[in-house]
Design an enzyme around this catalytic site. Structure first.
Site, PDB file in Angstrom:
ATOM      1  N   ASN A   1       0.822  -1.225   0.000  1.00 14.87           N
ATOM      2  CA  ASN A   1       0.000   0.000   0.000  1.00 14.87           C
ATOM      3  C   ASN A   1       0.845   1.260   0.000  1.00 14.87           C
ATOM      4  O   ASN A   1       2.010   1.226   0.403  1.00 14.87           O
ATOM      5  CB  ASN A   1      -0.868   0.079   1.275  1.00 14.87           C
ATOM      6  CG  ASN A   1      -1.924  -1.001   1.347  1.00 14.87           C
ATOM      7  OD1 ASN A   1      -2.358  -1.535   0.326  1.00 14.87           O
ATOM      8  ND2 ASN A   1      -2.332  -1.336   2.557  1.00 14.87           N
TER       9      ASN A   1
ATOM     10  N   ASP B   1       0.822   4.476   2.179  1.00 17.72           N
ATOM     11  CA  ASP B   1       0.252   4.913   3.455  1.00 17.72           C
ATOM     12  C   ASP B   1       0.202   6.438   3.513  1.00 17.72           C
ATOM     13  O   ASP B   1       1.236   7.104   3.366  1.00 17.72           O
ATOM     14  CB  ASP B   1       1.103   4.413   4.631  1.00 17.72           C
ATOM     15  CG  ASP B   1       0.932   2.914   4.872  1.00 17.72           C
ATOM     16  OD1 ASP B   1       0.089   2.279   4.193  1.00 17.72           O
ATOM     17  OD2 ASP B   1       1.636   2.394   5.749  1.00 17.72           O
TER      18      ASP B   1
ATOM     19  N   GLU C   1      -4.698  -9.023   3.716  1.00 18.87           N
ATOM     20  CA  GLU C   1      -5.123  -7.848   2.945  1.00 18.87           C
ATOM     21  C   GLU C   1      -5.252  -8.155   1.449  1.00 18.87           C
ATOM     22  O   GLU C   1      -5.388  -7.226   0.662  1.00 18.87           O
ATOM     23  CB  GLU C   1      -4.144  -6.679   3.153  1.00 18.87           C
ATOM     24  CG  GLU C   1      -4.361  -5.963   4.465  1.00 18.87           C
ATOM     25  CD  GLU C   1      -3.490  -4.726   4.617  1.00 18.87           C
ATOM     26  OE1 GLU C   1      -3.880  -3.839   5.373  1.00 18.87           O
ATOM     27  OE2 GLU C   1      -2.410  -4.664   3.999  1.00 18.87           O
TER      28      GLU C   1
ATOM     29  N   LEU D   1       0.560  -9.537  22.502  1.00 20.24           N
ATOM     30  CA  LEU D   1      -0.169  -8.748  23.509  1.00 20.24           C
ATOM     31  C   LEU D   1       0.366  -7.332  23.603  1.00 20.24           C
ATOM     32  O   LEU D   1       0.352  -6.717  24.678  1.00 20.24           O
ATOM     33  CB  LEU D   1      -0.042  -9.454  24.866  1.00 20.24           C
ATOM     34  CG  LEU D   1      -0.561 -10.897  24.909  1.00 20.24           C
ATOM     35  CD1 LEU D   1       0.070 -11.678  26.042  1.00 20.24           C
ATOM     36  CD2 LEU D   1      -2.073 -10.894  25.046  1.00 20.24           C
TER      37      LEU D   1
ATOM     38  N   ALA E   1       4.069  -2.584  13.626  1.00 19.71           N
ATOM     39  CA  ALA E   1       4.841  -3.322  14.634  1.00 19.71           C
ATOM     40  C   ALA E   1       4.572  -4.827  14.502  1.00 19.71           C
ATOM     41  O   ALA E   1       5.494  -5.649  14.579  1.00 19.71           O
ATOM     42  CB  ALA E   1       4.471  -2.845  16.030  1.00 19.71           C
ATOM     43  N   GLY E   2       3.303  -5.180  14.275  1.00 23.25           N
ATOM     44  CA  GLY E   2       2.950  -6.598  14.111  1.00 23.25           C
ATOM     45  C   GLY E   2       3.540  -7.176  12.836  1.00 23.25           C
ATOM     46  O   GLY E   2       3.983  -8.340  12.813  1.00 23.25           O
ATOM     47  N   ASP E   3       3.571  -6.388  11.779  1.00 25.15           N
ATOM     48  CA  ASP E   3       4.121  -6.875  10.501  1.00 25.15           C
ATOM     49  C   ASP E   3       5.622  -7.125  10.636  1.00 25.15           C
ATOM     50  O   ASP E   3       6.142  -8.145  10.155  1.00 25.15           O
ATOM     51  CB  ASP E   3       3.892  -5.839   9.385  1.00 25.15           C
ATOM     52  CG  ASP E   3       2.450  -5.345   9.334  1.00 25.15           C
ATOM     53  OD1 ASP E   3       1.552  -6.117   9.717  1.00 25.15           O
ATOM     54  OD2 ASP E   3       2.237  -4.194   8.922  1.00 25.15           O
TER      55      ASP E   3
ATOM     56  N   ALA F   1      10.814  -0.907  16.009  1.00 25.51           N
ATOM     57  CA  ALA F   1       9.873  -0.327  15.032  1.00 25.51           C
ATOM     58  C   ALA F   1       8.921   0.690  15.667  1.00 25.51           C
ATOM     59  O   ALA F   1       8.625   1.717  15.052  1.00 25.51           O
ATOM     60  CB  ALA F   1       9.084  -1.442  14.341  1.00 25.51           C
TER      61      ALA F   1
HETATM   62  O1  RIB Z   1      -0.048  -2.948   9.556  1.00 23.18           O
HETATM   63  C1  RIB Z   1       0.178  -1.658   9.083  1.00 23.18           C
HETATM   64  C2  RIB Z   1      -0.293  -1.518   7.687  1.00 23.18           C
HETATM   65  O2  RIB Z   1      -1.682  -1.677   7.633  1.00 23.18           O
HETATM   66  C3  RIB Z   1      -0.022  -0.165   7.068  1.00 23.18           C
HETATM   67  O3  RIB Z   1       1.233  -0.069   6.454  1.00 23.18           O
HETATM   68  C4  RIB Z   1      -1.195   0.026   6.109  1.00 23.18           C
HETATM   69  O4  RIB Z   1      -0.826  -0.001   4.773  1.00 23.18           O
HETATM   70  C5  RIB Z   1      -2.172  -1.089   6.448  1.00 23.18           C
HETATM   71  O5  RIB Z   1      -2.142  -2.056   5.515  1.00 23.18           O
END
Ligand code: RIB
Length: 305
Positions: A12, A14, A141, A222, A251-253, A283
């Site tokens: 994406n 952002d 996504e 968590l 942060a999760g990614d 991050a």
């Molecule tokens: O997890 C964060 C992401 O969620 C962002 O970068 C945004 O593009 C959405 O997909």
């Protein structure tokens, strides 16, 4: 064992607004600061895995707008194999609108655009890439039908699939059963189990319940409290690194990307979660999605802190 990681998923643009606090419906808040960066949960995972030391191939679909070339160039700078990134004519690259408050909390809306143009036929065209993978890393996504197709295909090919159920989406029990590792946060766990997950006890119970439904292991993240994991042989809680959060976006990614790198390097799940927690701790101290993903050296510095 192969050391290759394949990430399939979203990419994406952002559009980020830093605001004092998140608005309520109908409210306008002035004084925001605007940034435009590269994001998308799939792309962020791929960058997180590559910067932490992984050999990453990213499979995604971009639009035919001005962003596509710049996004691909940025992946190349991170050493990511971009040969299997498609561009789709007359479609926009996925776009996310992100608002971030002073505590680093965010809310995000996404227009999937080209991400929903990644189809099963494109996955069939990358059989040879999938067969070389040590781990396949996924999120939610892309189009649900494509995601299901990938999970089934990876299972048939005997590839270990890691799924981060973000954003939360229903999965058939037969697909959950094909996941080597399921990673969810508290709200995603609650969504899957259709019951509240609002404290550590409920998160632990959720992890145990979900672990009966997947092929191997479950991690419930968590946030600042850490992560709880259930494997076929053990279960454990790991605390998060203490940092001051500026922006929790991605942060999760980053956690999932770094975790996959660590697993490819044959760290134990416990070591891998510690490594991934260090990556996501770095991050959150920075603004942006891919911009915030740390290098291996930065992760090691956090681990040694
Ligand atoms: O997890 C964060 C992401 O969620 C962002 O970068 C945004 O593009 C959405 O997909």
């Amino acid at each position: 064992m192969s050391k290759k990681i394949v990430v399939i998923g979203s990419s994406n643009i952002d559009l980020i607004m830093q605001v004092e606090r998140l608005p309520i419906p109908g409210e306008t808040i002035m004084g925001g600061v605007f940034h435009q960066t590269f994001g998308g949960k799939g792309a962020n995972q791929a960058v997180g895995a590559a910067r932490s030391g992984g050999d990453v191939t990213f499979v995604s679909c971009l639009g035919d707008d001005s962003f596509a070339d710049a996004i691909i160039e940025s992946f190349k700078e991170d050493g990511i194999n971009t040969k299997h990134i498609l561009t789709k004519e007359k479609v926009a690259t996925g776009t996310a609108l992100i608002m971030i408050d002073q505590a680093g909390e965010n809310c995000i809306t996404v227009a999937p655009g080209a991400n929903y143009e990644l189809l099963p036929e494109h996955i069939d065209a990358i059989d040879s890439v999938l067969k070389e993978a040590s781990f396949l890393l996924l999120q939610c996504e892309i189009h649900p039908a494509t995601l299901s197709y990938i999970i089934d295909k990876a299972w048939e090919l005997g590839i270990k699939t890691i799924l981060n159920l973000a954003p939360a989406r229903d999965l058939l029990p037969e697909q959950l059963a094909k996941l080597h590792l399921l990673i969810v946060n508290e709200s995603e766990a609650a969504f899957l189990l259709k019951s509240p997950v609002e404290n550590i006890e409920q998160a632990q119970a959720a992890a145990h319940q979900l672990a009966t439904q997947v092929a191997d292991s479950v991690i419930v993240t968590l946030g600042a409290k850490g992560a709880y994991a259930v494997t076929p042989s053990e279960n454990f809680m790991l605390e998060a690194f203490k940092v001051k959060a500026v922006d929790t976006t991605a942060a999760g990614d980053v956690f999932c990307g770094a975790l996959t790198t660590a697993l490819v390097e044959e760290m134990s799940l416990k070591e891998a979660i510690r490594f991934a927690s260090a990556a996501s701790a770095v991050a959150v101290t920075r603004l942006g999605a891919q911009d915030s993903a740390p290098t291996r050296a930065e992760i090691e510095a956090m681990l040694n802190q």
